[in-house]
Design a protein around this motif. Structure first.
Motif, PDB file in Angstrom:
ATOM      1  N   LEU A 164     -13.419   7.440   2.317  1.00  0.00           N
ATOM      2  CA  LEU A 164     -13.276   7.516   0.930  1.00  0.00           C
ATOM      3  C   LEU A 164     -14.224   8.460   0.271  1.00  0.00           C
ATOM      4  N   PHE A 165     -15.448   8.441   0.939  1.00  0.00           N
ATOM      5  CA  PHE A 165     -16.310   9.152   0.511  1.00  0.00           C
ATOM      6  C   PHE A 165     -15.936  10.721   0.912  1.00  0.00           C
ATOM      7  N   ASP A 166     -15.802  10.856   2.039  1.00  0.00           N
ATOM      8  CA  ASP A 166     -15.270  12.122   2.923  1.00  0.00           C
ATOM      9  C   ASP A 166     -14.195  12.728   2.236  1.00  0.00           C
ATOM     10  N   GLU A 167     -13.196  11.970   1.804  1.00  0.00           N
ATOM     11  CA  GLU A 167     -12.283  12.648   0.803  1.00  0.00           C
ATOM     12  C   GLU A 167     -12.676  12.725  -0.581  1.00  0.00           C
ATOM     13  N   TRP A 196      -6.009   4.494  -2.690  1.00  0.00           N
ATOM     14  CA  TRP A 196      -6.982   4.280  -3.532  1.00  0.00           C
ATOM     15  C   TRP A 196      -6.820   5.548  -4.639  1.00  0.00           C
ATOM     16  N   LYS A 197      -5.912   6.803  -4.335  1.00  0.00           N
ATOM     17  CA  LYS A 197      -5.729   7.678  -5.454  1.00  0.00           C
ATOM     18  C   LYS A 197      -4.840   7.007  -6.306  1.00  0.00           C
ATOM     19  N   ALA A 198      -4.016   6.081  -6.056  1.00  0.00           N
ATOM     20  CA  ALA A 198      -3.226   5.291  -7.239  1.00  0.00           C
ATOM     21  C   ALA A 198      -4.141   4.385  -7.750  1.00  0.00           C
ATOM     22  N   PHE A 199      -4.970   3.842  -7.355  1.00  0.00           N
ATOM     23  CA  PHE A 199      -5.898   2.983  -8.013  1.00  0.00           C
ATOM     24  C   PHE A 199      -6.789   3.861  -8.853  1.00  0.00           C
ATOM     25  N   GLU A 200      -7.350   5.047  -8.486  1.00  0.00           N
ATOM     26  CA  GLU A 200      -8.106   6.037  -9.485  1.00  0.00           C
ATOM     27  C   GLU A 200      -7.056   6.397 -10.689  1.00  0.00           C
ATOM     28  N   GLN A 201      -5.729   6.724 -10.534  1.00  0.00           N
ATOM     29  CA  GLN A 201      -4.676   6.774 -11.453  1.00  0.00           C
ATOM     30  C   GLN A 201      -4.708   5.728 -12.508  1.00  0.00           C
ATOM     31  N   ILE A 202      -4.525   4.529 -12.145  1.00  0.00           N
ATOM     32  CA  ILE A 202      -4.456   3.153 -12.803  1.00  0.00           C
ATOM     33  C   ILE A 202      -5.749   3.197 -13.754  1.00  0.00           C
ATOM     34  N   LYS A 203      -7.008   3.609 -13.298  1.00  0.00           N
ATOM     35  CA  LYS A 203      -8.227   3.318 -13.926  1.00  0.00           C
ATOM     36  C   LYS A 203      -8.021   4.431 -14.969  1.00  0.00           C
ATOM     37  N   GLN A 255       0.882  -1.252  -0.034  1.00  0.00           N
ATOM     38  CA  GLN A 255      -0.159   0.016   0.039  1.00  0.00           C
ATOM     39  C   GLN A 255       0.905   1.381  -0.020  1.00  0.00           C
ATOM     40  N   GLY A 256       0.406   2.378  -0.407  1.00  0.00           N
ATOM     41  CA  GLY A 256       1.020   3.600  -0.578  1.00  0.00           C
ATOM     42  C   GLY A 256       1.061   4.005  -2.133  1.00  0.00           C
ATOM     43  N   TYR A 257       1.147   5.231  -2.628  1.00  0.00           N
ATOM     44  CA  TYR A 257       0.679   5.583  -3.870  1.00  0.00           C
ATOM     45  C   TYR A 257       1.796   4.848  -4.734  1.00  0.00           C
ATOM     46  N   ASP A 258       2.959   5.369  -4.698  1.00  0.00           N
ATOM     47  CA  ASP A 258       3.990   4.783  -5.799  1.00  0.00           C
ATOM     48  C   ASP A 258       4.282   3.047  -5.684  1.00  0.00           C
ATOM     49  N   SER A 259       4.126   2.582  -4.515  1.00  0.00           N
ATOM     50  CA  SER A 259       4.121   0.963  -4.265  1.00  0.00           C
ATOM     51  C   SER A 259       3.225   0.468  -4.763  1.00  0.00           C
ATOM     52  N   THR A 260       2.061   1.249  -4.844  1.00  0.00           N
ATOM     53  CA  THR A 260       0.860   0.520  -5.345  1.00  0.00           C
ATOM     54  C   THR A 260       1.013   0.363  -7.065  1.00  0.00           C
ATOM     55  N   LEU A 261       1.695   1.413  -7.399  1.00  0.00           N
ATOM     56  CA  LEU A 261       1.563   1.359  -9.041  1.00  0.00           C
ATOM     57  C   LEU A 261       2.636   0.281  -9.241  1.00  0.00           C
ATOM     58  N   ARG A 262       3.692   0.118  -8.405  1.00  0.00           N
ATOM     59  CA  ARG A 262       4.901  -0.995  -8.967  1.00  0.00           C
ATOM     60  C   ARG A 262       4.305  -2.265  -8.692  1.00  0.00           C
ATOM     61  N   ALA A 263       3.406  -2.542  -7.654  1.00  0.00           N
ATOM     62  CA  ALA A 263       2.727  -3.786  -7.312  1.00  0.00           C
ATOM     63  C   ALA A 263       1.802  -4.257  -8.544  1.00  0.00           C
ATOM     64  N   PHE A 264       1.076  -3.132  -8.840  1.00  0.00           N
ATOM     65  CA  PHE A 264      -0.001  -3.291  -9.964  1.00  0.00           C
ATOM     66  C   PHE A 264       0.962  -3.888 -11.361  1.00  0.00           C
ATOM     67  N   ASN A 319      -2.606   1.547   9.786  1.00  0.00           N
ATOM     68  CA  ASN A 319      -1.403   1.976   8.841  1.00  0.00           C
ATOM     69  C   ASN A 319      -1.754   3.291   8.247  1.00  0.00           C
ATOM     70  N   ASP A 320      -3.138   3.658   7.861  1.00  0.00           N
ATOM     71  CA  ASP A 320      -3.627   4.644   7.459  1.00  0.00           C
ATOM     72  C   ASP A 320      -2.966   5.033   6.044  1.00  0.00           C
ATOM     73  N   THR A 321      -2.936   4.120   5.326  1.00  0.00           N
ATOM     74  CA  THR A 321      -2.411   4.172   4.029  1.00  0.00           C
ATOM     75  C   THR A 321      -3.331   4.150   2.707  1.00  0.00           C
ATOM     76  N   PHE A 322      -4.576   3.531   3.224  1.00  0.00           N
ATOM     77  CA  PHE A 322      -5.538   3.334   2.111  1.00  0.00           C
ATOM     78  C   PHE A 322      -6.095   4.449   1.378  1.00  0.00           C
ATOM     79  N   VAL A 323      -6.025   5.552   1.909  1.00  0.00           N
ATOM     80  CA  VAL A 323      -6.666   6.601   1.000  1.00  0.00           C
ATOM     81  C   VAL A 323      -5.635   7.031  -0.129  1.00  0.00           C
ATOM     82  N   ASP A 324      -4.390   7.194   0.279  1.00  0.00           N
ATOM     83  CA  ASP A 324      -3.155   7.292  -0.923  1.00  0.00           C
ATOM     84  C   ASP A 324      -3.071   6.203  -1.856  1.00  0.00           C
TER      85      ASP A 324
END
Length: 274
Positions: free
Chosen positions: A150-153, A122-129, A82-91, A115-120
């Motif tokens: 996620l909704f609140d963000e 999720w932003k990586a997920f949005e970028q992948i999409k 999890q985390g923005y950059d590591s999500t892109l690499r894992a994908f 860990n409070d990392t799922f918001v960042d």
């Protein structure tokens, strides 16, 4: 001919309601097992990075003569990535193992709230999409408060939430929350690892229909609108599970199975997974 129903997700993508899961399928058995599932008629395959068998799934897809457009493939991001950059690499790593250019559904496997990392993430997920590399994005094991975050963000509403769900854990409140926000419910451990197959409500319905208990529970899931993907490495069981789409239960039978609920998990509590 058994026909698998489809559900339209909130982004307009259609997903087969009955799929095939490969959790705990050994890597060296995965290709043959998935090939058997595809031969039986499954078109929705659910895997995850942590399962260690994405490569076997990819090999089965490559060996199959089923058109790519007829397949629906899901994998999941593991917690340590999890985390923005590591999500892109894992994908990228998962896609290389699967041998795919475009994935159908990508999920955050656990919210790991401490860990409070799922918001960042999720932003990586949005970028992948946005990049066109995945058709739908969703989450797994998210609680209502995680989804609300996620909704609140102001972020994209997930297409699905994959949660532990079976007659002993019907998740009525969370399912209602999903419905309110247009999130499809996916059920993992749909048979509670077999723990619900001896319940009297299940065996009575099975006897009345001349069906197997597992088929009855899967038919219950389908009737409730859950997306479900039973796992088996036994050819006969793979076929039997697929036949559950041909079983129709009465409202009384559905209610009797739902009444088994005792809010009992067979897996971990999402609030405790890190």
């Amino acid at each position: 001919m058994t026909t698998v129903p489809f559900i339209e997700l909130n982004d307009g993508v259609s997903i087969p309601q009955l799929g095939f899961g490969v959790f705990q399928v050994e890597p060296d058995e995965t290709q043959a097992t998935v090939e058997k599932a595809l031969e039986v008629g499954y078109r929705h395959i659910d895997t995850a990075r942590i399962y260690g068998n994405e490569k076997g799934v990819g090999a089965a897809l490559a060996a199959s003569d089923v058109a790519r457009d007829d397949l629906f493939v899901t994998t999941k991001l593991w917690n340590s990535h999890q985390g923005y950059d590591s999500t892109l690499r894992a994908f990228d790593a998962s896609m290389e193992k699967l041998g795919l250019d475009v994935l159908d559904l990508y999920l955050i496997h656990w919210p790991t709230p401490a860990n409070d990392t799922f918001v960042d993430t999720w932003k990586a997920f949005e970028q992948i999409k946005a990049d066109g590399r995945v058709r739908s994005i969703g989450v797994s094991n998210f609680r209502m408060q995680d989804l609300q975050r996620l909704f609140d963000e102001g972020l994209t509403v997930p297409s699905v939430n994959q949660i532990e769900l079976h007659p002993a854990l019907t998740q009525d409140t969370l399912r209602a929350f999903h419905a309110e926000h247009g999130i499809a419910t996916e059920a993992w451990s749909p048979l509670a690892q077999g723990a619900v197959l001896q319940e009297k409500a299940v065996t009575d319905v099975a006897a009345a229909h001349g069906a197997e208990p597992g088929q009855v529970v899967l038919a219950w899931h389908l009737a409730l609108g859950n997306i479900v993907f039973p796992k088996s490495v036994t050819p006969e069981r793979i076929e039997s599970n697929f036949a559950s789409t041909g079983l129709t239960l009465s409202e009384d039978e559905l209610q009797a199975i739902s009444a088994i609920n005792r809010d009992e998990r067979v897996g971990p509590d999402p609030s405790e997974v890190s």
